[in-house]
Design an enzyme around this catalytic site. Sequence first.
Site, PDB file in Angstrom:
ATOM      1  N   LEU A 319       0.913  -1.195   0.023  1.00  0.00           N
ATOM      2  CA  LEU A 319       0.087   0.071  -0.174  1.00  0.00           C
ATOM      3  C   LEU A 319       0.786   1.173   0.037  1.00  0.00           C
ATOM      4  O   LEU A 319       0.387   2.250  -0.683  1.00  0.00           O
ATOM      5  CB  LEU A 319      -1.067  -0.071   1.361  1.00  0.00           C
ATOM      6  N   TYR A 320       1.959   1.317   0.589  1.00  0.00           N
ATOM      7  CA  TYR A 320       3.022   2.154   0.642  1.00  0.00           C
ATOM      8  C   TYR A 320       3.270   2.617  -0.923  1.00  0.00           C
ATOM      9  O   TYR A 320       3.432   3.454  -1.532  1.00  0.00           O
ATOM     10  CB  TYR A 320       3.977   2.084   1.483  1.00  0.00           C
ATOM     11  N   GLU A 321       3.522   1.631  -1.607  1.00  0.00           N
ATOM     12  CA  GLU A 321       4.231   1.513  -2.919  1.00  0.00           C
ATOM     13  C   GLU A 321       3.076   2.124  -3.735  1.00  0.00           C
ATOM     14  O   GLU A 321       3.228   2.917  -4.706  1.00  0.00           O
ATOM     15  CB  GLU A 321       4.519   0.370  -3.352  1.00  0.00           C
TER      16      GLU A 321
END
Length: 410
Positions: A319-321
Amino acid sequence: MAMAWLMGLGLALASVLWVELVRDCYHALAHVWSPLYRLHGWHHRVFRSDLSVVSTEIYQKAHWYNDVPEALVMLAFGIWPPLLTWMWQGFSQWPLILAASAGMVYTLGFLLSAIARGVGLPNADEITDLTHRPGPFLTPPAPWMVNRTYHWRHHFDDPNAYFCGTLTLVDKMLGTALSLKGKKIAVTGASGGFGQALLQELHQQGAKAIAITSCGQEVTVIGAEKTIPIRTEQWCIGQEDQLKDLLAEIDVLVINHGVNVHQRRDGQAIQEAYEVNTFSALRLMELFLATVKTNRHIATKEIWVNTSEAEVNPAFSPLYELSKRALGDVVTLKRLDSPCVIRKLILGPFKSKLNPVGIMSAAWVARQVVKGVKRDSRNIIVTINPITFIAFPVKEFFVSLYFRCFTKKS
């Protein structure tokens, strides 16, 4: 035959590049050596901030005292490429010697145009003095070629920077392609490791650093002998409108805040990752871009966005990516029509609250970012991963091309 043509073309381009380097070095020297500045100083007396001429008499004198001597120095040094070619190839290769003389011919154009402006030849300034024409700026400062916006900053932002006349290579080498001195620079995520390190580095560069943080504590930097509190503005995600007045006041907005939900994949994690990493950054960008209204704003206002190395590499946090890649693509899209410069900070793994096992130190990364900014890098890559230095420029080029082809300006 083809090789001879290529060699001739290479010599011609090299000789032109050589005289351009001579001119820019002469200009930089004029700002540190007073005998030269007595001549060059006339150039800085000519223009008002809207690039209108203070006096026709001063304008003409400035060309005799500054532009003509500068062109003569270029001409004197321009003899070296054909001379070295003659020593290397002999006179039998006279076509190559002529090609190496291209820099001198190029310089003669500058010399004759400077003389024309010096004698007051009608319309000579409109035809030949393109970086000093008055009127609204149509584009932000260009990264490789000097345009009006870029050169305006030498006169009215910092005369000890922006020395280049046509190509920006010398400024990039000297670190004078962007001056941070006196700039009001606000950094979001200021309580994080990189945010604090960047504020410290900006303070040392003479900028007026401003911290934007969601924490209640006042942010400080280390001065020469003591800890110095800096201006700290409180802010929460979703309340970007509260920063309108601040965004109108500052020169540079650094969008650095973020969240890492690590291995989570539930609905709340998805919403949090995109809201913090993508949508809040987009709202801040829109608010800041709305403040870019005047020539000074176009020339000096900037946005720096920490999109992270996750734009092109795995960060082992999906999700960060995803949210950072979405932000990166939105920034690429906004750049197409942006009224001011937008830079990307593509940073690898450094120690921070988001990444406690990072390899690089936040202070070292901040120093590299500032060095890149002063070289006017639009995409500043700081990482230990060599793949990023190849993958990111390729990705950025094709994504930008795709957006340019399949979108249109409103």
